[in-house]
Design a protein around this motif. Structure first.
Motif, PDB file in Angstrom:
ATOM      1  N   PRO A 143      -9.757   0.666   6.402  1.00 39.46           N
ATOM      2  CA  PRO A 143      -9.293   1.008   5.051  1.00 39.46           C
ATOM      3  C   PRO A 143      -8.006   0.271   4.701  1.00 39.46           C
ATOM      4  O   PRO A 143      -7.150   0.036   5.545  1.00 39.46           O
ATOM      5  CB  PRO A 143      -9.057   2.510   5.136  1.00 39.46           C
ATOM      6  N   ASP A 148      -0.749   4.352   7.089  1.00 37.46           N
ATOM      7  CA  ASP A 148      -1.047   5.231   8.238  1.00 37.46           C
ATOM      8  C   ASP A 148      -2.542   5.272   8.522  1.00 37.46           C
ATOM      9  O   ASP A 148      -2.958   5.227   9.677  1.00 37.46           O
ATOM     10  CB  ASP A 148      -0.558   6.658   7.964  1.00 37.46           C
ATOM     11  N   ALA A 149      -3.348   5.384   7.464  1.00 33.22           N
ATOM     12  CA  ALA A 149      -4.808   5.458   7.635  1.00 33.22           C
ATOM     13  C   ALA A 149      -5.337   4.187   8.278  1.00 33.22           C
ATOM     14  O   ALA A 149      -6.223   4.229   9.143  1.00 33.22           O
ATOM     15  CB  ALA A 149      -5.484   5.700   6.286  1.00 33.22           C
ATOM     16  N   HIS A 150      -4.815   3.056   7.868  1.00 29.35           N
ATOM     17  CA  HIS A 150      -5.247   1.779   8.442  1.00 29.35           C
ATOM     18  C   HIS A 150      -4.893   1.707   9.923  1.00 29.35           C
ATOM     19  O   HIS A 150      -5.722   1.358  10.763  1.00 29.35           O
ATOM     20  CB  HIS A 150      -4.598   0.617   7.687  1.00 29.35           C
ATOM     21  N   TRP A 198       0.867  -1.183   0.000  1.00 31.90           N
ATOM     22  CA  TRP A 198       0.000   0.000   0.000  1.00 31.90           C
ATOM     23  C   TRP A 198       0.903   1.232   0.000  1.00 31.90           C
ATOM     24  O   TRP A 198       2.107   1.142   0.248  1.00 31.90           O
ATOM     25  CB  TRP A 198      -0.873   0.036   1.253  1.00 31.90           C
ATOM     26  N   THR A 199       0.296   2.411  -0.196  1.00 33.79           N
ATOM     27  CA  THR A 199       1.103   3.634  -0.060  1.00 33.79           C
ATOM     28  C   THR A 199       1.300   3.918   1.436  1.00 33.79           C
ATOM     29  O   THR A 199       0.519   3.445   2.273  1.00 33.79           O
ATOM     30  CB  THR A 199       0.409   4.844  -0.703  1.00 33.79           C
ATOM     31  N   GLY A 223      -5.712   1.553  -1.699  1.00 36.54           N
ATOM     32  CA  GLY A 223      -6.587   2.506  -2.376  1.00 36.54           C
ATOM     33  C   GLY A 223      -7.556   3.203  -1.435  1.00 36.54           C
ATOM     34  O   GLY A 223      -8.494   3.870  -1.879  1.00 36.54           O
ATOM     35  N   GLY A 224      -7.341   3.035  -0.110  1.00 36.77           N
ATOM     36  CA  GLY A 224      -8.245   3.646   0.861  1.00 36.77           C
ATOM     37  C   GLY A 224      -9.587   2.937   0.960  1.00 36.77           C
ATOM     38  O   GLY A 224     -10.489   3.389   1.671  1.00 36.77           O
ATOM     39  N   GLU A 225      -9.724   1.807   0.259  1.00 33.78           N
ATOM     40  CA  GLU A 225     -10.993   1.078   0.255  1.00 33.78           C
ATOM     41  C   GLU A 225     -11.111   0.140   1.448  1.00 33.78           C
ATOM     42  O   GLU A 225     -10.111  -0.406   1.902  1.00 33.78           O
ATOM     43  CB  GLU A 225     -11.104   0.232  -1.034  1.00 33.78           C
ATOM     44  N   GLU A 259       0.585   6.521   3.038  1.00 34.11           N
ATOM     45  CA  GLU A 259      -0.620   7.180   3.567  1.00 34.11           C
ATOM     46  C   GLU A 259      -1.696   6.152   3.889  1.00 34.11           C
ATOM     47  O   GLU A 259      -2.427   6.285   4.881  1.00 34.11           O
ATOM     48  CB  GLU A 259      -1.182   8.194   2.555  1.00 34.11           C
ATOM     49  N   GLU A 260      -1.816   5.131   3.026  1.00 32.19           N
ATOM     50  CA  GLU A 260      -2.824   4.075   3.244  1.00 32.19           C
ATOM     51  C   GLU A 260      -2.475   3.251   4.485  1.00 32.19           C
ATOM     52  O   GLU A 260      -3.367   2.874   5.255  1.00 32.19           O
ATOM     53  CB  GLU A 260      -2.919   3.175   2.001  1.00 32.19           C
TER      54      GLU A 260
END
Lengths: 72, 135
Positions: B110, B31-33, B25-26, B113-115, B28-29
């Motif tokens: 998430p 971190d979001a997770h 993942w990127t 792709g943030g999905e 940012e992805e």
């Protein structure tokens, strides 16, 4: 990156080459040498061998960071 | 009532979506997770529903007794084709439906792709030590 030099260097730096630290240090050295693809794989491998959640999370983030550098 | 929410590295029902490994993942992805997981646990601590959570290493072994005077037999590493538990969260909630709702929320974490990852989580009731007494 000279693999046999690496194999000599890493244990000298960190002692016995137990997997999490060996893979993480090797990943770092590969990144420094510009071998980003290999470095990302090694960070991912190191994350799977991590012995704590913070260590695992950090190594996962390092793998993602290095992979990002490979993208156009 | 206590329930175990089990996360699996592999095994369980057929995934609803392809599970891309997190290292792909990127940043940012990733971190979001991690932020989502942290926030989820924090919300449950506020409601008093959080009991504990643990992450497990992917390695280990099966062990069994092998007879008197003999060392235990170990069977490992774990086969790639078999189910493997990644960790768990224990929640203390009012009902099975609440446990299911929480597992559903956690499954929406998430990913690539943030999905939402739509991950299958196994939900198991704890066996209580004594029969519950209703007032």
């Amino acid at each position: 990156m000279n693999e046999s030099l690496l194999r000599e260097l890493v244990p000298a730096v960190i002692g016995a080459p137990d997997l999490p630290r060996y893979a993480a240090v090797t990943a770092y050295l590969h990144e420094r040498a510009g071998d980003l693809e290999h470095a990302a794989e090694l960070y991912a491998e190191a994350s799977r061998a991590a012995t704590s959640v913070p260590e695992r999370d950090h190594l996962t983030q390092e793998a993602a960071r290095v992979r990002q550098l490979l993208r156009p | 009532m206590k329930y175990l929410l089990l996360k699996h590295y592999r095994g369980g029902p057929v995934p609803a979506v392809d599970q891309v490994p997190m290292d792909r993942w990127t940043p940012e992805e990733v971190d979001a997770h991690m932020q989502f997981m942290h926030d989820f646990a924090a919300r449950l601590e506020e409601t008093g529903e959080f009991v504990e959570g643990q992450a497990l290493a992917p390695e280990g072994a099966f062990v069994r007794y092998d007879g008197e005077g003999r060392p235990p037999v170990t069977d490992g590493p774990f086969a790639e084709t078999k189910d493997l538990i990644a960790g768990w969260m224990v929640v203390d909630v009012e009902s099975w439906d609440r446990a299911v709702a929480l597992a559903g929320e956690l499954s929406a974490a998430p990913g690539a792709g943030g999905e939402p990852i739509h991950e299958w989580l196994e939900v198991r009731p704890f066996l209580t030590e004594s029969p519950t007494v209703t007032e």
